[in-house]
Motif scaffolding. Sequence first.
Motif, mmCIF file in Angstrom:
data_model
loop_
_atom_site.group_PDB
_atom_site.id
_atom_site.type_symbol
_atom_site.label_atom_id
_atom_site.label_comp_id
_atom_site.label_asym_id
_atom_site.label_seq_id
_atom_site.Cartn_x
_atom_site.Cartn_y
_atom_site.Cartn_z
ATOM 1 N N SER A 210 0.893 4.156 -2.856
ATOM 2 C CA SER A 210 0.646 5.547 -2.479
ATOM 3 C C SER A 210 1.742 6.478 -2.985
ATOM 4 N N ILE B 178 -8.309 2.562 -3.812
ATOM 5 C CA ILE B 178 -7.246 3.389 -4.359
ATOM 6 C C ILE B 178 -7.854 4.556 -5.142
ATOM 7 N N LEU C 299 0.827 -1.206 0.000
ATOM 8 C CA LEU C 299 0.000 0.000 0.000
ATOM 9 C C LEU C 299 0.863 1.258 0.000
ATOM 10 N N THR D 241 -1.249 -2.829 -9.143
ATOM 11 C CA THR D 241 -1.339 -3.880 -8.117
ATOM 12 C C THR D 241 -0.489 -5.097 -8.502
ATOM 13 N N ILE E 171 -8.612 -3.427 -1.516
ATOM 14 C CA ILE E 171 -8.022 -2.119 -1.269
ATOM 15 C C ILE E 171 -8.892 -1.065 -1.944
ATOM 16 N N ALA F 117 -4.046 4.929 -1.160
ATOM 17 C CA ALA F 117 -4.345 3.501 -1.144
ATOM 18 C C ALA F 117 -4.477 3.036 0.307
ATOM 19 N N ARG F 118 -5.512 2.256 0.577
ATOM 20 C CA ARG F 118 -5.732 1.787 1.951
ATOM 21 C C ARG F 118 -6.446 0.449 1.935
ATOM 22 N N HIS F 119 -6.329 -0.276 3.068
ATOM 23 C CA HIS F 119 -7.119 -1.487 3.247
ATOM 24 C C HIS F 119 -8.602 -1.116 3.217
#
Length: 226
Positions: free
Chosen positions: A89, A133, A85, A147, A131, A104-106
């Motif tokens: 980012s 994004i 991630l 990814t 994720i 970008a995050r969970h």
Amino acid sequence: MSDLYLFYKPYQVLSQFTDDKGRTTLNDFIRQPGIYPAGRLDYDSEGLLLLTDDGQLQARITHPEFKLPKTYWVQVEGQVTDEALKALSEGVELNDGKTRPARARHFTPPKNLPERSEPVQPRPGLGTSWIEITLIEGRNRQVRRMTAHVGFPTLRLIRWSIGSWSLEKMRPGQLKQTRVHLPTQERKVALKPRKKGVNPAAESSSTPARPASPKKSHRRPDHRPK
């Protein structure tokens, strides 16, 4: 005022109205004449597609100078790591250059997320994770390439929003109409670079008169205007 249409594009639908290979197109869902996509979404991706009959608004949405943020919900193969991630980012080096910084995050998808017509099938033992994004650029198949670059191939891709427009309360195959205001001054300089800090989202208004729209016809040309 200009008409803008939000369409929730299902999986394996082309972002165009005709196809010489017999694949499913927008024509299978949309009967509103004279509108065309402002941008594209891959055949194997799902989510928000914007359409309009206003050429200036179409350019305003698609031109890279205006940098409308696009948010994607991405189901990847494997359990995505914090390191991956962080790389997404900060930007990753692809074969056409380094990507711009992104968010970008969970992500935990909503419980009412529609099932895809063709189920996701990760390799045995790997499982999947999600994720979210957000990008301000739009290269060809960019999210999938990003990814994959960090070791987590994309299995399902849903574009949730473009600028201030989103799939909120929409279902696959649904078309929703709204109206937006592109200020007169901005129409005169629609394709000129903007200064930093200018809000790229089209403003909503109910007061200005709607500009003349292109003549509508029930017959669609084979190619949308660029």
